[in-house]
Design a protein around this motif. Structure first.
Motif, PDB file in Angstrom:
ATOM      1  N   ILE A 435       0.859  -1.190   0.000  1.00  0.00           N
ATOM      2  CA  ILE A 435       0.000   0.000   0.000  1.00  0.00           C
ATOM      3  C   ILE A 435       0.895   1.240   0.000  1.00  0.00           C
ATOM      4  N   PRO A 436       0.686   2.172  -0.960  1.00  0.00           N
ATOM      5  CA  PRO A 436       1.566   3.358  -1.040  1.00  0.00           C
ATOM      6  C   PRO A 436       1.593   4.137   0.267  1.00  0.00           C
ATOM      7  N   LEU A 437       2.801   4.503   0.683  1.00  0.00           N
ATOM      8  CA  LEU A 437       3.016   5.280   1.902  1.00  0.00           C
ATOM      9  C   LEU A 437       3.490   6.670   1.502  1.00  0.00           C
ATOM     10  N   LEU A 438       2.685   7.667   1.827  1.00  0.00           N
ATOM     11  CA  LEU A 438       2.989   9.039   1.439  1.00  0.00           C
ATOM     12  C   LEU A 438       3.133   9.907   2.675  1.00  0.00           C
ATOM     13  N   ASP A 439       3.864  10.984   2.547  1.00  0.00           N
ATOM     14  CA  ASP A 439       3.954  11.937   3.646  1.00  0.00           C
ATOM     15  C   ASP A 439       4.002  13.348   3.089  1.00  0.00           C
ATOM     16  N   GLY A 440       3.786  14.288   3.981  1.00  0.00           N
ATOM     17  CA  GLY A 440       3.788  15.694   3.583  1.00  0.00           C
ATOM     18  C   GLY A 440       4.613  16.485   4.570  1.00  0.00           C
ATOM     19  N   ASP A 441       4.043  17.582   5.024  1.00  0.00           N
ATOM     20  CA  ASP A 441       4.706  18.414   6.015  1.00  0.00           C
ATOM     21  C   ASP A 441       4.571  17.724   7.373  1.00  0.00           C
ATOM     22  N   HIS A 442       5.680  17.149   7.879  1.00  0.00           N
ATOM     23  CA  HIS A 442       5.597  16.370   9.110  1.00  0.00           C
ATOM     24  C   HIS A 442       5.214  17.211  10.316  1.00  0.00           C
ATOM     25  N   PHE A 443       5.418  18.504  10.255  1.00  0.00           N
ATOM     26  CA  PHE A 443       5.112  19.353  11.398  1.00  0.00           C
ATOM     27  C   PHE A 443       3.902  20.252  11.164  1.00  0.00           C
ATOM     28  N   GLY A 444       3.619  20.613   9.910  1.00  0.00           N
ATOM     29  CA  GLY A 444       2.585  21.603   9.633  1.00  0.00           C
ATOM     30  C   GLY A 444       1.253  21.073   9.179  1.00  0.00           C
ATOM     31  N   SER A 445       1.133  19.754   8.970  1.00  0.00           N
ATOM     32  CA  SER A 445      -0.123  19.217   8.437  1.00  0.00           C
ATOM     33  C   SER A 445      -1.294  19.463   9.365  1.00  0.00           C
ATOM     34  N   VAL A 446      -1.115  19.224  10.662  1.00  0.00           N
ATOM     35  CA  VAL A 446      -2.210  19.392  11.606  1.00  0.00           C
ATOM     36  C   VAL A 446      -2.618  20.858  11.694  1.00  0.00           C
ATOM     37  N   ALA A 447      -1.663  21.750  11.822  1.00  0.00           N
ATOM     38  CA  ALA A 447      -1.973  23.180  11.916  1.00  0.00           C
ATOM     39  C   ALA A 447      -2.708  23.665  10.672  1.00  0.00           C
ATOM     40  N   SER A 448      -2.285  23.199   9.503  1.00  0.00           N
ATOM     41  CA  SER A 448      -2.947  23.605   8.263  1.00  0.00           C
ATOM     42  C   SER A 448      -4.378  23.106   8.208  1.00  0.00           C
ATOM     43  N   GLY A 449      -4.583  21.837   8.581  1.00  0.00           N
ATOM     44  CA  GLY A 449      -5.935  21.287   8.570  1.00  0.00           C
ATOM     45  C   GLY A 449      -6.850  21.973   9.564  1.00  0.00           C
ATOM     46  N   LEU A 450      -6.341  22.286  10.747  1.00  0.00           N
ATOM     47  CA  LEU A 450      -7.132  22.995  11.749  1.00  0.00           C
ATOM     48  C   LEU A 450      -7.553  24.373  11.231  1.00  0.00           C
ATOM     49  N   THR A 451      -6.652  25.029  10.539  1.00  0.00           N
ATOM     50  CA  THR A 451      -6.942  26.361   9.998  1.00  0.00           C
ATOM     51  C   THR A 451      -8.031  26.290   8.934  1.00  0.00           C
ATOM     52  N   GLU A 452      -7.930  25.298   8.056  1.00  0.00           N
ATOM     53  CA  GLU A 452      -8.950  25.151   7.012  1.00  0.00           C
ATOM     54  C   GLU A 452     -10.323  24.846   7.623  1.00  0.00           C
ATOM     55  N   TRP A 453     -10.347  23.981   8.634  1.00  0.00           N
ATOM     56  CA  TRP A 453     -11.614  23.628   9.270  1.00  0.00           C
ATOM     57  C   TRP A 453     -12.206  24.824  10.009  1.00  0.00           C
ATOM     58  N   ALA A 454     -11.356  25.609  10.660  1.00  0.00           N
ATOM     59  CA  ALA A 454     -11.835  26.816  11.348  1.00  0.00           C
ATOM     60  C   ALA A 454     -12.490  27.772  10.360  1.00  0.00           C
TER      61      ALA A 454
END
Length: 459
Positions: A435-454
């Motif tokens: 199964i493909p294993l992908l990654d992105g910003d290891h530190f900023g993904s959560v902060a970015s998602g929280l901002t979009e949801w807000a």
């Protein structure tokens, strides 16, 4: 103004939307991530600093009334330390680490306070104390973000793990733990000046950030290996899903437990660094060395362990252990570490070694702050052996989320600082195959998602 607030175990970050893009604001000098650490010249002064940061009004009056004893203690501490009213007495982020490293035996230092928020059996005074620590950090981060943006932040979404404590405790205890932690975070956010506060699971927030780049619909296993917890979510994502304001039907399964990057650091410190302090040294009696006190020394995310290691009883025990050990100089080294309050610094050295082993097969850990010339070499294979148990628990959480969903993921998306480690990525490949294993910003993904949801729920 609306923001996403990642009050993380390892780092804090605040994001706002600027021209349809997430913009993380500087909160530690020019850096957009602030280490989750606080140092105060006196423990009592933390409460005082929170009170000073509250605007006049009912919220401030209620706080001052509830902290009357602590504020009196803060006044005594100021007199004893001969501190002037304009002298800085509290530091957060990189400044906190700098002051702790420079003078660890003085002042009060706490790293990753989020790890303790769900601890069971906390007395009301300890709940108040953690409220003050979190509030002091949130006030500072929010003020810095507002200075950078030139706007007042009023509405926020804060990230939360699936469970603040281990998933192996009873459902009732887990819910009590979660409610306690959320109550602390809510109180801190309100005292920091946020008018509206909502929470979002951190793996879901990380997934929202990842979803922006998907061109096809996929079922994604999102794995957020944070500093204090690891959280997993099985989520339907893609063009047909991301525009929805209600995503409950897209979340197929989730799991989480209090095991994360800090646990990996602690295990590495215990297995590879504690022998330098006598953990494997022989006793005159021929019996094996008891290891509990050595492990308490590095278990920096456990309130009970920290209390035991700093207790008078442990001090007396180590003096006797030094007499009983065939290598008393090693126990003397442990006594110095305890007297100088350098156990947090030792675990930090283990963390740095873990990070170095992401890019190298071996690393040298210099411990000159303990003793001139003291060092040890650690191989990546030794890291793999040291973290085997917490790593198995993380793999089990991933399998649990998949089992809840009843389908296999098309992709696995991993985020969090520890997710960079080849040891973890190899373990994922062994369990989930091709199964493909992908990654992105290891530190900023959560902060970015929280901002979009807000932005989505408040606008």
């Amino acid at each position: 103004m609306i923001c996403g607030f990642d009050y993380g175990t390892s780092n804090c970050a605040i994001g706002v939307m600027t021209e349809d893009r997430v913009n993380l604001l500087p909160v530690d000098g020019e850096k957009t991530f602030m280490p989750s650490a606080l140092y105060a010249l006196g423990r009592e002064l933390i409460c005082e600093q929170v009170g000073l940061g509250l605007p006049a009004g009912m919220l401030r009056d209620d706080f001052l009334l509830s902290r009357k004893v602590q504020l009196q203690q803060a006044l005594r501490a100021r007199r004893e330390l001969e501190l002037s009213n304009d002298e800085q007495v509290m530091f957060v982020g990189h400044q906190a680490f700098a002051h702790y490293f420079a003078d660890p035996e003085e002042g009060y230092f706490v790293k990753s306070p989020k790890s303790f928020l769900g601890a069971s059996g906390l007395r009301p005074e300890f709940v108040h104390f953690f409220e003050d620590i979190v509030t002091a950090m949130m006030q500072t981060v929010k003020q810095r973000a507002e200075q950078a943006s030139g706007k007042t932040l009023t509405h926020t979404v804060i990230g939360r793990p699936v469970n603040f404590q281990g998933s192996r405790i009873s459902d009732n205890s887990a819910e009590q733990s979660n409610q306690q932690a959320l109550a602390i975070l809510t109180a801190a956010a309100k005292r920091s000046g946020f008018q509206q506060v909502e929470f979002l699971y951190e793996p879901i927030a990380a997934g929202l950030s990842f979803e922006r780049n998907l061109t096809d619909n996929k079922t994604v296993l999102v794995v957020d290996i944070g500093g204090g917890t690891s959280d997993c979510a099985m989520v339907r994502m893609g063009p047909d899903h991301r525009g929805r304001s209600e995503r409950k039907a897209d979340f197929l399964g989730h799991s989480g437990e209090r095991v994360g990057g800090n646990d990996l650091d602690i295990q590495l410190a215990g297995k590879q660094l504690m022998p330098l302090f006598g953990m494997t040294a022989p006793l005159k009696s021929g019996k094996p060395m008891p290891t509990k006190t050595f492990l308490d020394a590095v278990c920096t995310n456990d309130v009970g362990a920290l209390g035991r290691f700093s207790s008078l009883e442990t001090g007396l025990y180590l003096e006797q252990l030094q007499r009983d050990c065939l290598q008393p100089e090693l126990i003397a080294r442990l006594i110095r570490l305890r007297d100088n309050k350098q156990n947090q610094q030792l675990v930090r050295s283990a963390e740095n070694a873990k990070i170095a082993l992401s890019d190298s097969d071996n690393t040298c850990v210099a411990l000159d702050y303990i003793e001139t010339g003291l060092n040890t070499h650690i191989q990546r294979t030794e890291l793999e052996q040291a973290i085997e148990r917490p790593l198995q628990r993380i793999m089990a959480l991933m399998q649990e989320a998949v089992a809840q969903a009843g389908v296999q993921p098309d992709l696995i998306f991993v985020t969090g600082g520890s997710a960079r480690s080849p040891v973890i990525r190899e373990a994922v490949a062994r369990v989930f195959g091709d199964i493909p294993l992908l990654d992105g910003d290891h530190f900023g993904s959560v902060a970015s998602g929280l901002t979009e949801w807000a932005e989505k729920i408040y606008c």
